[in-house]
Design a protein around this motif. Sequence first.
Motif, PDB file in Angstrom:
ATOM      1  N   ALA A   1       0.807  -1.218   0.000  1.00 40.65           N
ATOM      2  CA  ALA A   1       0.000   0.000   0.000  1.00 40.65           C
ATOM      3  C   ALA A   1       0.840   1.267   0.000  1.00 40.65           C
ATOM      4  O   ALA A   1       0.299   2.350  -0.217  1.00 40.65           O
ATOM      5  CB  ALA A   1      -0.938   0.013   1.204  1.00 40.65           C
ATOM      6  N   GLY A   2       2.146   1.148   0.199  1.00 39.41           N
ATOM      7  CA  GLY A   2       3.004   2.328   0.187  1.00 39.41           C
ATOM      8  C   GLY A   2       3.640   2.596   1.538  1.00 39.41           C
ATOM      9  O   GLY A   2       3.271   1.989   2.559  1.00 39.41           O
ATOM     10  N   GLU A   3       4.582   3.517   1.556  1.00 41.62           N
ATOM     11  CA  GLU A   3       5.290   3.861   2.791  1.00 41.62           C
ATOM     12  C   GLU A   3       4.351   4.552   3.773  1.00 41.62           C
ATOM     13  O   GLU A   3       3.574   5.445   3.409  1.00 41.62           O
ATOM     14  CB  GLU A   3       6.481   4.768   2.480  1.00 41.62           C
ATOM     15  N   GLN A   4       4.444   4.152   5.039  1.00 41.11           N
ATOM     16  CA  GLN A   4       3.529   4.671   6.055  1.00 41.11           C
ATOM     17  C   GLN A   4       3.641   6.188   6.189  1.00 41.11           C
ATOM     18  O   GLN A   4       2.624   6.879   6.327  1.00 41.11           O
ATOM     19  CB  GLN A   4       3.825   4.013   7.405  1.00 41.11           C
TER      20      GLN A   4
ATOM     21  N   THR B   1      -0.133   4.718  -5.375  1.00 42.75           N
ATOM     22  CA  THR B   1      -0.048   4.116  -6.700  1.00 42.75           C
ATOM     23  C   THR B   1       0.984   4.841  -7.555  1.00 42.75           C
ATOM     24  O   THR B   1       1.510   5.880  -7.159  1.00 42.75           O
ATOM     25  CB  THR B   1      -1.414   4.182  -7.418  1.00 42.75           C
ATOM     26  N   GLN B   2       1.255   4.282  -8.729  1.00 43.45           N
ATOM     27  CA  GLN B   2       2.151   4.934  -9.681  1.00 43.45           C
ATOM     28  C   GLN B   2       1.310   5.842 -10.585  1.00 43.45           C
ATOM     29  O   GLN B   2       1.046   5.528 -11.740  1.00 43.45           O
ATOM     30  CB  GLN B   2       2.895   3.884 -10.509  1.00 43.45           C
ATOM     31  N   GLY B   3       0.889   6.966 -10.014  1.00 44.04           N
ATOM     32  CA  GLY B   3       0.061   7.904 -10.741  1.00 44.04           C
ATOM     33  C   GLY B   3      -1.412   7.548 -10.663  1.00 44.04           C
ATOM     34  O   GLY B   3      -1.802   6.449 -10.224  1.00 44.04           O
ATOM     35  N   ALA B   4      -2.259   8.492 -11.094  1.00 39.14           N
ATOM     36  CA  ALA B   4      -3.704   8.265 -11.060  1.00 39.14           C
ATOM     37  C   ALA B   4      -4.123   7.156 -12.019  1.00 39.14           C
ATOM     38  O   ALA B   4      -5.088   6.433 -11.755  1.00 39.14           O
ATOM     39  CB  ALA B   4      -4.434   9.562 -11.405  1.00 39.14           C
ATOM     40  N   GLN B   5      -3.415   6.999 -13.138  1.00 35.97           N
ATOM     41  CA  GLN B   5      -3.806   5.988 -14.121  1.00 35.97           C
ATOM     42  C   GLN B   5      -3.738   4.584 -13.534  1.00 35.97           C
ATOM     43  O   GLN B   5      -4.606   3.751 -13.793  1.00 35.97           O
ATOM     44  CB  GLN B   5      -2.924   6.091 -15.370  1.00 35.97           C
TER      45      GLN B   5
ATOM     46  N   VAL C   1      -5.126   6.481  -3.880  1.00 35.94           N
ATOM     47  CA  VAL C   1      -6.567   6.274  -3.902  1.00 35.94           C
ATOM     48  C   VAL C   1      -7.027   6.038  -2.474  1.00 35.94           C
ATOM     49  O   VAL C   1      -6.369   5.354  -1.689  1.00 35.94           O
ATOM     50  CB  VAL C   1      -6.952   5.088  -4.819  1.00 35.94           C
ATOM     51  N   VAL C   2      -8.155   6.667  -2.129  1.00 35.34           N
ATOM     52  CA  VAL C   2      -8.840   6.404  -0.865  1.00 35.34           C
ATOM     53  C   VAL C   2     -10.115   5.648  -1.249  1.00 35.34           C
ATOM     54  O   VAL C   2     -11.123   6.266  -1.611  1.00 35.34           O
ATOM     55  CB  VAL C   2      -9.173   7.692  -0.101  1.00 35.34           C
ATOM     56  N   PRO C   3     -10.089   4.329  -1.210  1.00 36.51           N
ATOM     57  CA  PRO C   3     -11.223   3.543  -1.715  1.00 36.51           C
ATOM     58  C   PRO C   3     -12.256   3.291  -0.624  1.00 36.51           C
ATOM     59  O   PRO C   3     -11.997   3.534   0.569  1.00 36.51           O
ATOM     60  CB  PRO C   3     -10.549   2.239  -2.135  1.00 36.51           C
TER      61      PRO C   3
END
Length: 479
Positions: A158-161, A187-191, A331-333
């Motif tokens: 999910a990425g670095e805290q 993520t790696q960009g919005a795409q 993204v905040v899903p």
Amino acid sequence: MDIHIRIQGQQGLARQIYSQLRAGIMDGRLAAGDRLPSTRDLAARLGVSRKTTLEAYERLGSEGYLQSRPGDGTFVSTDVARLASPPLPQRAAQARPAPIWSQIPAALSLPRPADTLPLDFLGGVTDKTLFPFDAWRRCISRAVRAQAHGRGAYRDTAGEQELRLAISRYLAFNRAITCAWQEILVTQGAQQALDLLARAVLQPGDLVAVEDPGYPPARACFTALGAKVVPVPVDEQGIIVGKLPRQARLIYVTPSHQFPLGTSMSLERRSQLLEWAQQRGAVIIEDDYDGEYRFEGRPMDPLKSLDRTGLVAYVGSFSKTIFPELRVGYVVPPASLLAALNRAKQLCDWHGSTLTQTALAHFMLDGDFAKHLRRMHKYYSARRQTLLARLGGELAPWFEPIAPSAGIHMVARLKQPLTEKALVEAARGESIGLYGIAAFYIRQPPQQGLLFGYGGMGLEKINAALDKLRDLLPRVAPP
């Protein structure tokens, strides 16, 4: 250089080595100037005598493929670039992509000229000359030092805290979105965020509703995953909820700054959209691609902040606030999708660059990002005002600008008899990059207009381009 050579049997060893090295040179795997292993090292690696490798090297040298430099080694000759490569053999069978890829356009971004134009209104770009690279270098250095003391291991999908914490604080303060850092996926960009959400939600054949006109890379993403994309018209209040297909599983919208027209979705329309999704259990993707730059009016509440049933996935990125090459989005899903998104992310690339994420976390938590945004807001506001004043003033006989309340581009409709094609081609002859909006329409009759990106153009260049345009327009289409 490590060279792969296959030895078969015990006969003709020198010839096998010679043939494979020559083939590597001829097809470009061994380029001019590449250093080869010594005859002793190669012989030991292949399990042959040094006499064998020496014989192969000497033959290649006599034919001009290799050059020996006493005390330095053996290298591919600099003359091999002039040698003609043999034609590739024709193969009867070919690898074929899935049919769906024939429907995806080769270029998904705004069309750009083959060469760089000095006065270019290309959308989606930022002004890197105004970025605080000194502060960024300090953040990168801190991240490098931190990584030097860590383990060489895979990190959280999910990425670095630290970055997720920084994003959660930023969203709470700037976008009125309250979420814990654990609810954020980097993520790696919005795409990539769009791709992951589509993978988590859709099955082949599901219906996805998109804005018409709208953002081509988003609909291409959904199409590539086998979804049926249904265009829905927009008006001055945003997507027309009454025209949404009843079976839509996913709805993609840009409510803060509709792409490409630049309008903001009204509060009434936002409420209607949320109610529609709640009644049918549809997921809404809210792409807030450049909503950080708001220049007038009361900030509109994001759909995510109004969502009470967990159906909105909020997508953002740093492409418009820093620069696109950074390739960091988030993204905040809905909470119910988070586990599936983490699995999809792990299958896709496991996680992005932790060095960049750590540096960006420092950049945000130390206050440099907020300072940068305030500075850029001032510059972009001045550029927006200049464009509006001139397009609606001396250029008003040809243009009808749509004043955006946010973002770093605006659209101006063309007045008849002016056409996109004629104006874009004429402007290119004057070294001005202009871009039409007709390509963003799907089913709705395309309007004739231009998208003016002002993120990458300073005031001086904007005025210079508009001066040239003012002199050009009477020749293209007299008012």
